[in-house]
Design an enzyme around this catalytic site. Structure first.
Site, PDB file in Angstrom:
ATOM      1  N   ARG A   7      -1.858  -8.794  -6.477  1.00  0.00           N
ATOM      2  CA  ARG A   7      -2.821  -7.804  -6.259  1.00  0.00           C
ATOM      3  C   ARG A   7      -2.309  -6.458  -5.605  1.00  0.00           C
ATOM      4  O   ARG A   7      -1.331  -6.524  -4.812  1.00  0.00           O
ATOM      5  CB  ARG A   7      -4.020  -8.387  -4.961  1.00  0.00           C
ATOM      6  CG  ARG A   7      -5.055  -7.496  -4.758  1.00  0.00           C
ATOM      7  CD  ARG A   7      -5.952  -7.599  -3.720  1.00  0.00           C
ATOM      8  NE  ARG A   7      -5.124  -7.699  -2.433  1.00  0.00           N
ATOM      9  CZ  ARG A   7      -4.973  -6.706  -1.749  1.00  0.00           C
ATOM     10  NH1 ARG A   7      -5.368  -5.384  -2.210  1.00  0.00           N
ATOM     11  NH2 ARG A   7      -4.213  -6.846  -0.567  1.00  0.00           N
ATOM     12  N   THR A   8      -2.559  -5.441  -6.138  1.00  0.00           N
ATOM     13  CA  THR A   8      -2.224  -4.020  -5.557  1.00  0.00           C
ATOM     14  C   THR A   8      -3.829  -3.578  -5.253  1.00  0.00           C
ATOM     15  O   THR A   8      -4.734  -3.755  -5.868  1.00  0.00           O
ATOM     16  CB  THR A   8      -1.508  -3.235  -6.323  1.00  0.00           C
ATOM     17  OG1 THR A   8      -2.002  -3.013  -7.608  1.00  0.00           O
ATOM     18  CG2 THR A   8      -0.147  -3.954  -6.489  1.00  0.00           C
ATOM     19  N   SER A   9      -3.723  -2.508  -4.446  1.00  0.00           N
ATOM     20  CA  SER A   9      -5.043  -1.775  -4.027  1.00  0.00           C
ATOM     21  C   SER A   9      -5.387  -0.657  -5.038  1.00  0.00           C
ATOM     22  O   SER A   9      -6.406  -0.613  -5.300  1.00  0.00           O
ATOM     23  CB  SER A   9      -4.968  -0.997  -2.678  1.00  0.00           C
ATOM     24  OG  SER A   9      -4.745  -2.171  -1.596  1.00  0.00           O
ATOM     25  N   THR A  10      -4.387  -0.209  -5.681  1.00  0.00           N
ATOM     26  CA  THR A  10      -4.777   0.984  -6.617  1.00  0.00           C
ATOM     27  C   THR A  10      -3.933   0.893  -7.747  1.00  0.00           C
ATOM     28  O   THR A  10      -2.926   0.424  -7.868  1.00  0.00           O
ATOM     29  CB  THR A  10      -4.441   2.477  -6.050  1.00  0.00           C
ATOM     30  OG1 THR A  10      -3.097   2.477  -5.641  1.00  0.00           O
ATOM     31  CG2 THR A  10      -5.208   2.739  -4.642  1.00  0.00           C
ATOM     32  N   GLN A  13      -0.060   1.849  -7.765  1.00  0.00           N
ATOM     33  CA  GLN A  13       0.929   0.953  -7.199  1.00  0.00           C
ATOM     34  C   GLN A  13       1.447   0.151  -8.330  1.00  0.00           C
ATOM     35  O   GLN A  13       1.680  -1.204  -8.208  1.00  0.00           O
ATOM     36  CB  GLN A  13       0.287   0.118  -6.211  1.00  0.00           C
ATOM     37  CG  GLN A  13       0.040   0.919  -4.894  1.00  0.00           C
ATOM     38  CD  GLN A  13      -0.930   0.098  -3.863  1.00  0.00           C
ATOM     39  OE1 GLN A  13      -1.570  -0.710  -4.059  1.00  0.00           O
ATOM     40  NE2 GLN A  13      -0.677   0.670  -2.683  1.00  0.00           N
TER      41      GLN A  13
END
Length: 183
Positions: A7-10, A13
Site C-alpha cells: 500500500r501507498t497513500s498516493t 508514490q
C-alpha cells in the site's frame, strides 16, 4: 501460502509501491494485493486479502505501517488473521513471522505498531506547524476553489438543458458543486 499486501497513500508514490511489490515477490508471495489509498480510508484490497487468506497461510507486508498506522488498527488486523489461523510476516523485521500467539510476538508487534503510530502523529504535527507558519507568513493559499471558478459555466450548461451529472462530468467538478452553482 504466502499472501502479500502492498500500500501507498498516493499515486505519486509509484516507486514505493513498485519496491514493495518487488520485495513481496522476492519473499515468495504467490498472490499480492496492492492499492493506493490512505491508511485511514477504507482499503478494499486489504479487505480482499483478509478474505482470501486461509488457515496455514501467512500475510506478508514489507513494513508494519503499510498494514496499519495505529496500535488499535494493527491489532484489529491481527485478530482477524488469528481467527482464521493465519500468520503475519513483516519483512522489515528481518522477514521473520511475528507469532502473535506468543507473549513475545504480541510485545514485538505492539512496540512496532506504537512506533508506526508515533511516527505518523509526529509527521502530522510537523505538517500542521508548517501550515501555521506558512499562513502567518502569507505563503499558504490552500487549495484553489476550482468549482467556484466554474460556477458561471455550470449555470450556462444547466440552462442549456444539461443534467447535473452531465454538467459535473463536463467541468470535472462534483455534483454538489453544480447544485451550489445553480442555487
Amino acid at each position: 501460502m504466502l499472501i502479500g499486501y502492498a500500500r501507498t497513500s498516493t499515486t505519486e508514490q509509484e516507486a514505493g509501491l513498485d519496491a514493495q511489490l518487488r520485495d513481496l515477490t522476492a519473499a515468495g508471495c504467490e498472490r499480492v494485493f496492492s492499492e493506493r489509498v490512505s491508511s485511514v480510508a477504507p482499503r478494499a484490497e486489504l479487505e480482499a486479502a483478509l478474505a482470501f487468506v486461509r488457515d496455514g497461510d501467512t500475510l506478508v507486508v514489507t513494513k508494519l505501517d503499510r498494514l496499519a498506522r495505529t496500535v488499535t488498527k494493527a491489532w484489529e488486523v491481527v485478530e482477524r488473521l488469528e481467527a482464521k489461523g493465519v500468520g503475519l510476516r513483516i519483512l522489515s523485521l528481518g522477514g521473520d513471522t511475528v507469532d502473535t500467539r506468543s507473549a513475545t510476538g504480541k510485545l514485538i508487534l505492539t512496540i512496532f505498531a506504537g512506533f508506526a503510530q508515533f511516527e505518523r502523529e509526529m509527521m502530522l504535527e510537523r505538517q500542521r506547524e508548517g501550515i501555521t507558519k506558512a499562513k502567518a507568513e502569507g505563503r499558504y493559499k490552500g487549495r484553489k476553489p476550482t468549482a467556484r471558478a466554474k460556477a458561471e459555466e455550470a449555470r450556462r450548461l444547466h440552462a442549456e438543458g444539461k443534467t447535473i451529472t452531465e454538467v459535473a462530468k463536463a467541468l470535472g467538478i462534483g455534483r454538489a458543486s453544480v447544485y451550489r452553482a445553480i442555487a
